[in-house]
Design an enzyme around this catalytic site. Structure first.
Site, PDB file in Angstrom:
ATOM      1  N   CYS A 216       4.883  27.038  65.928  1.00  0.00           N
ATOM      2  CA  CYS A 216       3.698  27.838  66.265  1.00  0.00           C
ATOM      3  C   CYS A 216       3.578  29.056  65.366  1.00  0.00           C
ATOM      4  CB  CYS A 216       3.781  28.267  67.731  1.00  0.00           C
ATOM      5  SG  CYS A 216       2.414  29.317  68.231  1.00  0.00           S
TER       6      CYS A 216
ATOM      7  N   CYS B 179       2.502  32.290  67.070  1.00  0.00           N
ATOM      8  CA  CYS B 179       3.555  32.954  67.849  1.00  0.00           C
ATOM      9  C   CYS B 179       4.551  33.664  66.926  1.00  0.00           C
ATOM     10  CB  CYS B 179       4.352  31.946  68.672  1.00  0.00           C
ATOM     11  SG  CYS B 179       3.381  30.673  69.460  1.00  0.00           S
ATOM     12  N   ASP B 180       4.939  33.006  65.855  1.00  0.00           N
ATOM     13  CA  ASP B 180       6.117  33.471  65.107  1.00  0.00           C
ATOM     14  C   ASP B 180       5.838  33.949  63.682  1.00  0.00           C
ATOM     15  OD1 ASP B 180       7.686  32.804  67.322  1.00  0.00           O
ATOM     16  OD2 ASP B 180       7.893  30.732  66.672  1.00  0.00           O
TER      17      ASP B 180
END
Ligand code: NAP
Length: 309
Positions: free
Chosen positions: A132, A135-136
C-alpha cells in the site's frame, strides 16, 4: 439463539459496525475471520488515521478498535465463517458445524492485496515490503523504491511514490503495460520513474531484525537470468481480491467480485444484508473510509431492524 445482527469481518469496517451496533443495544456478534483486525495488522506505522498525531502501529490500532467495541458488549470471536444462507430470514451463518441465525447481517470481509507468494516477502512485510503506497510511501523519502505490477494500481502507485522517493523502478513481467494509456504515458515520461521490462521479483533480500529490506533478486522472464538489484522498498501492486467467495450466487457482485451496494447506502441486493469497507469499495480502500462505512452499515442495519418491528 437468534441474533439481531451478525458482523462478518474485523477490520476497521467490521469493528466500527460492532461499536455502533453494540451502543445501539443490538448485542452484535463479530466473527473475526482468518486475519483478525484485517489488512492493518500487516502494516507497521499508521500515520494517516486521524486522532493519532504521533502515528500508531497497525495491530495496536486494531486492538483499540476491538476493545472499544467490547466495552459496549460486542461479542468478538476469532472464528471463521464457513458458509452462509441468505435465501430466507433469519439468515444462517455456519462456523464449523455451529449454526447461528440473525435478523440482519453486516458483511465487512474486506479485500486482500494479491502478493507474490515468496517466503521472503512474508518475512519482510512491513520491513521494506508493502502492499500500500498510500499507507507507507511517506517512509521512503529520498529512497529508491520498486513497484511490482503493470496495471493501473502499479502505475498510480509509482507516480504517487515519486512525491517521496528519489527514484522509482517499475518492475513488470511483460514488455507491455496493462494500465490505461494516459497513465502509461505519465509513467514513461516521468523523470523519476524507470520501467524494467520482462522482469519479476524472484527473492527479497534483507533481515527484519537489522534494517529490513536491502534489495531484490530479479528474474528476466525471457532469458531466465537472475540478477541482484539494490533498493530500499518494494511495493507490490498486482491487484486486490475482494473476500466475497462466501456470498457468490447469493448477493449481486460486480464482475471483479466486489459486493454491489445501493448508491448512498450500505444496502446489498438482499434486504437485511449490509456491506461496508473494502468488500464494496475498490476505490478508496483506506482505514478511515472503511471505518466510516462500517458506521453507515450499523446505522442502516439499526434503522432497517426498527422498520421491521
Ligand atoms: P490489474 O489490472 O489486474 O493489474 C495487475 C498487474 O499485476 C498486471 O500488470 C499483471 O501483469 C501484474 N501481475 C499479476 N500477477 C503478477 C505476478 N504474480 N507477478 C508479477 N506481476 C503480476 O490490477 P490493478 O492494477 O490493481 O487494477 C485493478 C482494476 O482497478 C483495473 O480495472 C484498473 O483499471 C482499476 N484501477 C483504476 C485506477 C484508476 O483509474 N485511477 C487505479 C487503480 C486501479 P500482466 O499485465 O502481465 O497480467
Amino acid at each position: 439463539m437468534k441474533r439481531k445482527v451478525i458482523i462478518i469481518g474485523s477490520g476497521p469496517a467490521g469493528l466500527t459496525a460492532a461499536l455502533y451496533t453494540a451502543r445501539a443495544s443490538l448485542k452484535p456478534i463479530v466473527f473475526e475471520g482468518m486475519q483478525p483486525g484485517g489488512q492493518l495488522t500487516i502494516t507497521t506505522d499508521v500515520e494517516n488515521f486521524p486522532g493519532f498525531p504521533e502515528g500508531i502501529m497497525g495491530p495496536d490500532l486494531m486492538d483499540l478498535f476491538r476493545k472499544q467495541a467490547q466495552r459496549f458488549e460486542a461479542e468478538t470471536h476469532f472464528l471463521h465463517v464457513d458458509k452462509v444462507d441468505l435465501s430466507s430470514r433469519p439468515f444462517k451463518v455456519w462456523v464449523n458445524d455451529d449454526l447461528y441465525e440473525s435478523e440482519s447481517l453486516i458483511i465487512a470481509t474486506g479485500a486482500s492485496a494479491r502478493l507474490l507468494g515468496l517466503e521472503s516477502e512474508t518475512k519482510l512485510m512491513g520491513y521494506g515490503v508493502s502492499a500500500c503506497a498510500t499507507c507507507d510511501g511517506f517512509f521512503y523519502k529520498d529512497k529508491h523504491v520498486i513497484v511490482v505490477g503493470g496495471g493501473d494500481s502499479a502505475l498510480e502507485e509509482s507516480i504517487y511514490l515519486t512525491k517521496f522517493a528519489s527514484k522509482v523502478t517499475l518492475i513488470h513481467r511483460r514488455d507491455e503495460l496493462r494500465g490505461s494509456k494516459i497513465m502509461q504515458d505519465r509513467v514513461i515520461k516521468h523523470s523519476k520513474i524507470t520501467v524494467k521490462w520482462n522482469s519479476t521479483v524472484d527473492e527479497m533480500v534483507g533481515d527484519p531484525q537489522s534494517g529490513g529490506l536491502t534489495g531484490v533478486v530479479l528474474k528476466d522472464t525471457v532469458t531466465g537470468d537472475l540478477s541482484d538489484f539494490s533498493c530500499d522498498g518494494v511495493f507490490i501492486a498486482i491487484g486486490h481480491r475482494p473476500n466475497s467467495d462466501l456470498f457468490k450466487g447469493q448477493l449481486d457482485l460486480k464482475e471483479n467480485g466486489y459486493i454491489i451496494t445501493k448508491p448512498g447506502s450500505t444496502y446489498t441486493s438482499v434486504e437485511g444484508v449490509f456491506a461496508c469497507g473494502d468488500i464494496q469499495d475498490s476505490t478508496y480502500r483506506q482505514a478511515i473510509t472503511a471505518a466510516g462505512s462500517g458506521c453507515s452499515a450499523a446505522i442502516d442495519a439499526e434503522r432497517w431492524l426498527e422498520s421491521q418491528e
